[in-house]
Design an enzyme around this catalytic site. Structure first.
Site, PDB file in Angstrom:
ATOM      1  N   HIS A 178     -57.226  76.237  68.615  1.00 28.08           N
ATOM      2  CA  HIS A 178     -56.229  75.214  68.065  1.00 28.08           C
ATOM      3  C   HIS A 178     -56.787  74.518  67.094  1.00 28.08           C
ATOM      4  O   HIS A 178     -57.097  73.296  67.128  1.00 28.08           O
ATOM      5  CB  HIS A 178     -56.103  74.139  69.060  1.00 28.08           C
ATOM      6  N   ILE A 183     -57.535  71.099  65.182  1.00 27.36           N
ATOM      7  CA  ILE A 183     -56.491  69.792  65.535  1.00 27.36           C
ATOM      8  C   ILE A 183     -56.407  69.596  67.181  1.00 27.36           C
ATOM      9  O   ILE A 183     -56.088  70.524  67.830  1.00 27.36           O
ATOM     10  CB  ILE A 183     -55.084  70.032  64.802  1.00 27.36           C
ATOM     11  N   GLY A 220     -51.882  67.257  71.072  1.00 30.35           N
ATOM     12  CA  GLY A 220     -51.261  66.024  71.400  1.00 30.35           C
ATOM     13  C   GLY A 220     -51.392  65.897  73.322  1.00 30.35           C
ATOM     14  O   GLY A 220     -51.755  64.824  73.571  1.00 30.35           O
ATOM     15  N   VAL A 221     -51.393  66.911  73.709  1.00 28.56           N
ATOM     16  CA  VAL A 221     -51.364  66.732  75.290  1.00 28.56           C
ATOM     17  C   VAL A 221     -52.569  66.440  75.913  1.00 28.56           C
ATOM     18  O   VAL A 221     -52.612  65.722  76.813  1.00 28.56           O
ATOM     19  CB  VAL A 221     -50.731  67.988  75.815  1.00 28.56           C
ATOM     20  N   GLU A 241     -53.338  63.427  78.119  1.00 29.83           N
ATOM     21  CA  GLU A 241     -54.521  63.363  79.397  1.00 29.83           C
ATOM     22  C   GLU A 241     -55.489  62.513  79.269  1.00 29.83           C
ATOM     23  O   GLU A 241     -55.823  61.819  80.421  1.00 29.83           O
ATOM     24  CB  GLU A 241     -55.131  64.902  79.338  1.00 29.83           C
TER      25      GLU A 241
END
Length: 144
Positions: free
Chosen positions: A49, A55, A58-59, A63
């Site tokens: 990723h 990067i 976002g998840v 978390e």
């Protein structure tokens, strides 16, 4: 109250590679907390990723906020043997990319904690700029 990584691992069950809070720099149990996550190129998610353009997903910022909320709630008497599990997320906005070398300042403010259900407002900052914000809902369940 401040907590280091070893103390955090005594509170929540998350471990590498999924423990996303490195230290707590401020905490008022059951109310607010400020945590730090140092993002390094060694994070396993950067392998895919994205190759050549790492990067942080976002998840995973969300978390990290959820883990900080759990740490905040586990600090209350009677919650030591509980486990915080996600039940909902609202108004989530990812506002900037997080890349290796960034330091996340995680902020959580509990808005409700009753009968094992909690709600919190979370924000992630990088260099003083808002990177992510979300309203989280979670349940406190027995670990066993």
């Amino acid at each position: 109250m401040e907590l280091n990584n070893i103390e955090i691992q005594k509170i929540i069950p998350h471990r590498y590679p999924f423990l996303l809070v490195d230290k707590i720099i401020e905490m008022e149990a059951g109310k607010t907390a400020v945590g730090i996550k140092n993002v390094t190129i060694n994070e396993p998610f950067f392998q895919g990723h994205f190759p050549g353009k790492p990067i942080m997903p976002g998840v995973l910022m969300v978390e990290a906020l959820a883990q900080l909320a759990a740490i905040t709630c586990m600090g209350l008497e009677g919650n030591e043997e509980k486990l915080g599990v996600f039940t909902g997320i609202d108004n989530c906005k990812i506002r900037r990319q997080v890349t290796p070398g960034d330091t996340l300042r995680l902020e959580i403010e509990m808005t409700t904690l009753r009968r094992g259900i909690g709600k919190a407002e979370g924000k992630v900052f990088v260099e003083g700029k808002l990177a992510c914000s979300a309203n989280l809902t979670f349940a406190l369940i027995d670990r066993e």
